[in-house]
Enzyme design. Sequence first.
Site, mmCIF file in Angstrom:
data_model
loop_
_atom_site.group_PDB
_atom_site.id
_atom_site.type_symbol
_atom_site.label_atom_id
_atom_site.label_comp_id
_atom_site.label_asym_id
_atom_site.label_seq_id
_atom_site.Cartn_x
_atom_site.Cartn_y
_atom_site.Cartn_z
ATOM 1 N N GLY A 50 0.771 -1.236 0.000
ATOM 2 C CA GLY A 50 0.000 0.000 0.000
ATOM 3 C C GLY A 50 0.796 1.276 0.000
ATOM 4 N N GLU A 105 4.165 5.157 5.506
ATOM 5 C CA GLU A 105 2.959 4.332 5.479
ATOM 6 C C GLU A 105 1.815 5.185 4.956
ATOM 7 O OE1 GLU A 105 1.365 1.748 4.946
ATOM 8 O OE2 GLU A 105 1.503 0.595 6.791
ATOM 9 N N ASP A 109 -4.284 3.013 11.049
ATOM 10 C CA ASP A 109 -5.632 2.759 11.549
ATOM 11 C C ASP A 109 -5.527 2.256 12.984
ATOM 12 O OD1 ASP A 109 -8.294 2.166 11.923
ATOM 13 O OD2 ASP A 109 -8.479 0.882 10.178
ATOM 14 N N LYS A 137 -6.482 7.534 10.616
ATOM 15 C CA LYS A 137 -7.901 7.354 10.930
ATOM 16 C C LYS A 137 -8.185 7.711 12.382
ATOM 17 C CE LYS A 137 -9.151 3.988 7.452
ATOM 18 N NZ LYS A 137 -9.809 2.688 7.236
ATOM 19 N N ASP A 164 -5.748 -0.601 -1.494
ATOM 20 C CA ASP A 164 -6.614 -1.447 -2.309
ATOM 21 C C ASP A 164 -7.724 -2.073 -1.481
ATOM 22 O OD1 ASP A 164 -5.586 -4.821 -2.299
ATOM 23 O OD2 ASP A 164 -4.867 -3.308 -0.898
ATOM 24 N N ARG A 170 -5.959 0.168 -6.319
ATOM 25 C CA ARG A 170 -4.648 0.649 -5.897
ATOM 26 C C ARG A 170 -4.126 1.746 -6.826
ATOM 27 N NH1 ARG A 170 -1.500 -1.809 -2.079
ATOM 28 N NH2 ARG A 170 -2.406 -3.859 -2.279
#
Length: 184
Positions: A50, A105, A109, A137, A164, A170
């Site tokens: 990611g 990153e 989360d 988040k 994704d 993605r």
Amino acid sequence: MTVDADHVADDLESVLLTEVRILARVGELAAGIGKDHAGRDLVMIGVLGGAATFTVDLARALESQVEIGWMAIRSYSTSNRASGSVRLLKDLDIDIEGRDVIIAETVIDTGLTMSWLISSLNQRRPASIAVCALLRKPNAPQFAVPTYVGFDVPAGLIVGYGLDYRGRYRNLRCAAVLAPHAAR
């Protein structure tokens, strides 16, 4: 043709951030990192898959040399809830001892993966560790290392700009919340 929100509009609940806004903020994050680490031996560690897009864009926005390394981590979960188990899929293949490390990153989360990474990398005796996350988040934990954050975002399944859902979205050039019907 590039994939943008118009191409998958029926799958998206909302677009959070356009590519233009993301890249502007990436430039600001790079400027802050560059100022804080001026003249230092800097290593950026991207978390595959990611964070690949974010890591490369962030490194390209820096005004100094940076070595880039990659790690792949999987935190096991059920129904998008972290189980507390982390597995290393690809280890870092460069030496970070005595060097300033930035962990790149795309989204923080639960903090499970990032906490594991910080602990693991600290054992390799870097001069310093900092985290740079494009998205954070709600209820994401605070870390005991300097943390650069691009945007605070709402809860929800976010796709695009490297993130994704089941291998799709993605390459979406923006960051968007996936609609509930598309996440089934």
